[in-house]
Design an enzyme around this catalytic site. Structure first.
Site, short mmCIF file in Angstrom:
data_model
loop_
_atom_site.label_atom_id
_atom_site.label_comp_id
_atom_site.label_asym_id
_atom_site.label_seq_id
_atom_site.Cartn_x
_atom_site.Cartn_y
_atom_site.Cartn_z
N TYR A 1 50.40 29.16 41.15
CA TYR A 1 50.52 30.43 40.82
C TYR A 1 51.71 30.28 40.04
O TYR A 1 52.67 28.79 39.81
CB TYR A 1 50.66 30.97 41.96
CG TYR A 1 51.16 32.60 41.52
CD1 TYR A 1 50.03 33.32 40.72
CD2 TYR A 1 52.14 33.73 41.70
CE1 TYR A 1 49.56 34.90 40.64
CE2 TYR A 1 52.23 34.77 41.53
CZ TYR A 1 51.26 35.15 40.84
OH TYR A 1 51.30 36.76 40.41
N ASN B 1 48.95 45.69 43.24
CA ASN B 1 46.80 46.19 41.76
C ASN B 1 47.60 47.44 41.25
O ASN B 1 47.88 47.70 40.53
CB ASN B 1 45.97 46.67 42.63
CG ASN B 1 45.51 44.38 42.62
OD1 ASN B 1 46.21 44.33 42.76
ND2 ASN B 1 44.00 45.20 43.41
N ASN C 1 34.58 45.13 36.92
CA ASN C 1 34.94 45.61 38.18
C ASN C 1 35.59 44.64 39.83
O ASN C 1 35.42 44.54 40.61
CB ASN C 1 33.31 45.00 38.63
CG ASN C 1 32.97 43.93 38.59
OD1 ASN C 1 33.13 42.90 37.46
ND2 ASN C 1 32.54 42.61 39.17
N SER C 2 36.42 44.31 38.84
CA SER C 2 37.64 43.50 40.27
C SER C 2 37.95 44.76 40.43
O SER C 2 38.56 46.02 40.34
CB SER C 2 38.30 41.85 39.53
OG SER C 2 39.17 43.19 38.51
N ARG D 1 30.41 41.20 33.94
CA ARG D 1 29.81 39.95 33.03
C ARG D 1 28.29 40.32 33.62
O ARG D 1 27.23 39.73 33.00
CB ARG D 1 29.89 39.16 34.03
CG ARG D 1 31.00 38.27 33.09
CD ARG D 1 31.83 37.29 34.69
NE ARG D 1 30.87 36.28 34.48
CZ ARG D 1 30.59 35.06 33.70
NH1 ARG D 1 31.70 35.20 32.84
NH2 ARG D 1 30.07 33.78 33.75
N ARG D 2 27.93 41.18 34.41
CA ARG D 2 26.48 41.57 34.52
C ARG D 2 26.22 43.13 34.62
O ARG D 2 26.82 43.97 35.19
CB ARG D 2 26.35 40.74 36.12
CG ARG D 2 26.78 41.61 37.49
CD ARG D 2 26.90 39.98 38.61
NE ARG D 2 26.93 41.23 40.09
CZ ARG D 2 27.81 40.93 40.09
NH1 ARG D 2 28.84 39.87 39.65
NH2 ARG D 2 28.47 41.43 41.08
N TYR E 1 46.61 39.41 31.58
CA TYR E 1 47.43 39.52 32.87
C TYR E 1 46.83 38.44 33.51
O TYR E 1 46.58 38.15 34.64
CB TYR E 1 47.07 40.49 33.28
CG TYR E 1 46.35 41.25 34.09
CD1 TYR E 1 45.29 41.91 32.69
CD2 TYR E 1 45.58 41.08 35.46
CE1 TYR E 1 44.17 42.51 33.77
CE2 TYR E 1 44.61 41.59 35.95
CZ TYR E 1 43.77 42.37 34.93
OH TYR E 1 42.63 43.41 35.08
N GLY E 2 45.26 37.81 33.24
CA GLY E 2 44.83 36.87 33.45
C GLY E 2 43.78 35.51 32.74
O GLY E 2 43.87 36.20 31.89
N MET F 1 40.46 34.34 33.62
CA MET F 1 39.88 34.27 34.93
C MET F 1 38.54 32.66 34.63
O MET F 1 38.06 32.05 34.93
CB MET F 1 38.69 35.31 35.62
CG MET F 1 39.59 36.01 36.63
SD MET F 1 39.19 37.30 37.04
CE MET F 1 37.43 37.26 37.38
#
Lengths: 356, 356
Positions: B66, B149, B172-173, B195-196, B264-265, B267
């Site tokens: 982190y 969040n 969807n996170s 993604r899906r 911000y990420g 992944m």
């Protein structure tokens, strides 16, 4: 004011094409008879042009790759230049002021704001508020190159303060040299990336603090270490990028956390790789920069212009070295020369044949 | 106030390692006897914790990747949570106010500002100005997930105005869902990349305007065309990127000229390709975004908090769905579960064993 000073026809370099193609093939030298100075609007005047440079952005316009295009065709080419006020409409003294409100008189030396006229011509009708008076002590060749590179360099450096370090690539280009000189005049220190050895002394002579060679290929980490060593690990908060590709990535690598990475050119014609770590952990901001953005900030741009006239007049900043001067009827040859790598300075048009 | 309410020892989940490694191996459940509440400073208090979530950023702290690390080891893990004021120092009423100046009383429900305490514990000594009182009408499970969040989502959306379109990936996170809900509550329209297939209805149900599937590989242009078609070619001025790689590039592709691309990420753990054209011609700005930056803008952050409490209390924004609740002594199992892809919501710690 006698009309007799103005010719009924004059030469100009005309662009007839906006699709992509060879830059020299897009233009033609023509004799123009459109100078209807008897129907000037109150806020227009006739400028007898002196000199006009061939800038990289002019080449991009001619080859159809530039961010902006002429509003209509045929269009007179050329985006900056110097000249002399040749004719002002009568009975309209109140409107005859330049962009910053100075009263215009026949014989005044002026330079033109880019985008607003075709400077590759003997004469042009110009809105007076697109002109800026320059002192007669500034050479008209120097004046011809004051409207694009120096304001761009000043604007790119705008966020830097006295004592700060900045890093740039393509440091030996006309723009690179303008950045070095304007940074020096403002007390900003420069790290200058060049592609080949042998350019160091020329750049140090005009005020570069550090020159580092990076060919764009295999010595990336070594170049970054070299920058760190020569600056004593100083925090570099601004990167000025004319190249993109690996060279643009090297600038990001050399930036301190929180730094800003400004792109004004893509000389490598390659994209850059940006990692999430650079955005999140190093907090680097990547932006593009264009002169139009700076010009839109009218007060800041005016302050820049006041500073620039004074600084050029005192000889603290010189505009680009001149490689060759061509007459307008040699336009294709001049553009070919400007487009080649076989030159050591700017290619200029002599718009007024009576000048040297 | 009786001291008898406070235990001499209590359980906590302790982190003993800052080097990289498996997240569940970095922690240990321990019985702590360090709660010396008789020597509280005037502006400190004891919080009896209720619930604390396991966020992706907690996992990153445990695995040593982190952006921030605990100030010293051993450190109690956990960066947000909810609880009840259990003990206030006597004779210091003037200092016993929360971060926004509200007077604290034993029994008040509070949530903790991230970074300032270890929330995976039964009790904690906390500076009172790191706490914020929440109404008792907000469930303590919901309160436990209000500090990371929702403020991040609000801050990422800060530059967007009512009626604007924004685009995000990883929709969807937990963060993606917070962005959808907060955008909806503020009248901002969202394009959501997942993604899906199969996630569309869930996201539409919580307020998503458009959901587009992009797997990260071969249907890049098709996905961009899909976004254009479904938004009717609307100008999207803000992209919120949690993924980088091709998915981050897709967001840039969908942005309108002058747009801002906020990361911000990471992944995908892949970098992004940025072209000179995107910077110069499309005038896209690429920046990183971190909650700490927003928290530093104290007035704006306070306004957000006032809005958030009201909006959560009215049920217009709900915090994440809960997958499983663990007791603190199941910490390794809980972290393994939170770190797996085999869950459909947040993993939460029940810090107070008397709660359900």
């Amino acid at each position: 004011m006698s009309d007799l000073l103005l010719p009924s026809t004059f030469g100009s370099v005309v662009l007839n094409r906006t699709e992509r193609g060879n830059p020299a093939e897009g233009i033609e030298y023509k004799s123009d008879n459109s100078l209807d100075y008897k129907s000037l609007l109150p806020a227009q005047c006739v400028v007898k042009l002196a000199y006009a440079p061939i800038n990289p952005s002019d080449i991009n316009v001619l080859e159809g790759t530039y961010i902006r295009r002429p509003p209509a065709l045929p269009a007179t080419a050329g985006m900056e230049g110097s000249g002399v006020i040749a004719f002002l409409p009568e009975n309209s003294n109140t409107e005859c002021v330049d962009q910053y409100g100075s009263k215009l008189t026949v014989g005044d030396h002026v330079v033109g704001s880019p985008w607003n006229w075709g400077s590759w011509a003997e004469y042009a009708i110009v809105e007076t508020n697109h002109l800026r008076i320059i002192p007669k002590s500034i050479d008209l060749k120097t004046g011809a190159m004051m409207c694009v590179n120096p304001p761009t360099a000043y604007g790119l450096l705008e966020s830097a303060k006295e004592g700060d370090w900045v890093i740039q690539n393509a440091a030996n280009s006309g723009m690179g040299q303008a950045i070095i000189q304007i940074a020096k005049a403002r007390g900003i220190r420069t790290v200058n990336i060049v592609r080949r050895e042998g350019l160091e002394q020329d750049l140090l002579d005009i005020g570069a603090d550090i020159v580092v060679v990076y060919s764009g290929d295999n010595d990336f980490i070594e170049a970054a270490e070299n920058v760190k060593e020569q600056t004593g690990g100083a925090k570099i908060r601004l990167a000025i990028n004319a190249v993109c590709g690996r060279s643009g990535e090297l600038l990001a690598k050399c930036l301190a956390p929180g730094g800003v990475h400004l792109t004004y050119g893509v000389m490598s014609q390659r994209p850059m790789t940006v990692s999430g770590g650079q955005l999140l952990f190093k907090d680097i901001t990547y932006k593009g920069w264009h002169l139009g953005k700076f010009q839109a900030q009218k007060e800041k741009f005016k302050d820049m212009w006041t500073w620039l006239i004074d600084t050029v007049d005192k000889g603290k900043v010189t505009t680009s070295v001149i490689d060759t001067i061509y007459n307008l009827n040699q336009a294709k040859e001049a553009v070919k020369h400007a487009h080649s790598s076989n030159r050591t300075g700017k290619v200029l048009f002599r718009c007024d044949k009576t000048l040297s």
